[in-house]
Design a protein around this motif. Structure first.
Motif: not given
Length: 260
Positions: A53-55, A57-64, A119-128
């Protein structure tokens, strides 16, 4: 995902996408059936689930929800950043090296040997760099037939459904119609049309479609005809039914599809 080398994530172009619609007793059933119909394989308990998980806020919401999967008995893996964030939330996740790392076994190794089932992969477009590693994770998952989720809300919906659903009864369309009540959530012109056309209407032995006349809007009448007359509301709320709602006899058991 069927094009060699293509990045299997949705963009604004919506290229090569389709739609699947499924019925269920609730959202969880309908969502599970829809993703299974679209080709997603539910992860078995003997395979791990990878979070990349990149972003933040996505890390925070997916933790539980990661904790929910852990409580269900799944082995959880994560990239270094995701595993560290989840560990701070007291979620047990084993950190794996990214595909670009020279450390072995890394994520690519685990995907290729079948150790990971989802695989749960949430892309972070800000990090190349993460974007490059994310592409390798997504592409490797698709190439080795591992189920892939790239949307945060989709991941939450899938985990919630896995947590709530253990089996799904195979029901007829009449059964699903019987679950609902006629709805009045229409705009005012439509409600006036319904009220005016239902005044003085009589019950017919014909089917709703055959009984429809050119000047009569009979949605509510048709919906009520489909519903069964003497079904207790408490029975409708039971997940594992003891009988088919549309069958002549309540002793007839529906076929059950096991989820886990």
């Amino acid at each position: 995902n069927r094009l060699q080398g293509a990045d299997p994530t949705l963009g604004v172009e919506m290229a090569s996408t389709g739609e699947v619609a499924c019925f269920g007793q609730d959202m969880h059933e309908a969502y599970l059936l829809s993703v299974m119909s679209a080709g997603l394989k539910l992860p078995p308990k003997d395979k791990g689930i990878l979070f990349a998980v990149g972003p933040l806020d996505a890390k925070e919401s997916l933790a539980p929800y990661a904790q929910t999967l852990s409580n269900m008995g799944f082995k959880l893996y994560g990239t270094e950043g995701t595993a560290k964030h989840f560990a701070e939330r007291e979620v047990a996740v084993e950190a794996l090296a990214k595909p670009s790392s020279s450390v072995h076994p890394n994520i690519k190794d685990m995907l290729s040997d079948g150790s990971i089932g989802l695989v749960i992969n949430i892309p972070d477009a800000l990090n190349r760099v993460d974007e490059s590693d994310g592409y390798r994770i997504r592409r490797t998952a698709v190439d080795f037939g591992v189920s892939l989720i790239t949307n945060e809300k989709g991941a939450i919906a899938l985990i919630s459904a896995l947590d709530n659903i253990k089996e799904i009864p195979c029901l007829s369309i009449q059964d699903y119609y019987a679950l609902g009540e006629a709805s009045l959530s229409y705009n005012k012109p439509t409600q006036r049309l319904i009220r005016s056309n239902l005044v003085g209407s009589t019950t017919s032995s014909q089917t709703p479609r055959a009984a429809r006349s050119a000047d009569q809007f009979d949605f509510l009448q048709s919906n009520k005809q489909v519903q069964k007359a003497n079904i207790e509301s408490s029975l409708l709320r039971k997940r594992a039914r003891t009988g088919s709602l549309s069958a002549p006899s309540t002793e007839q058991l529906p076929e059950m599809m096991q989820i886990q």
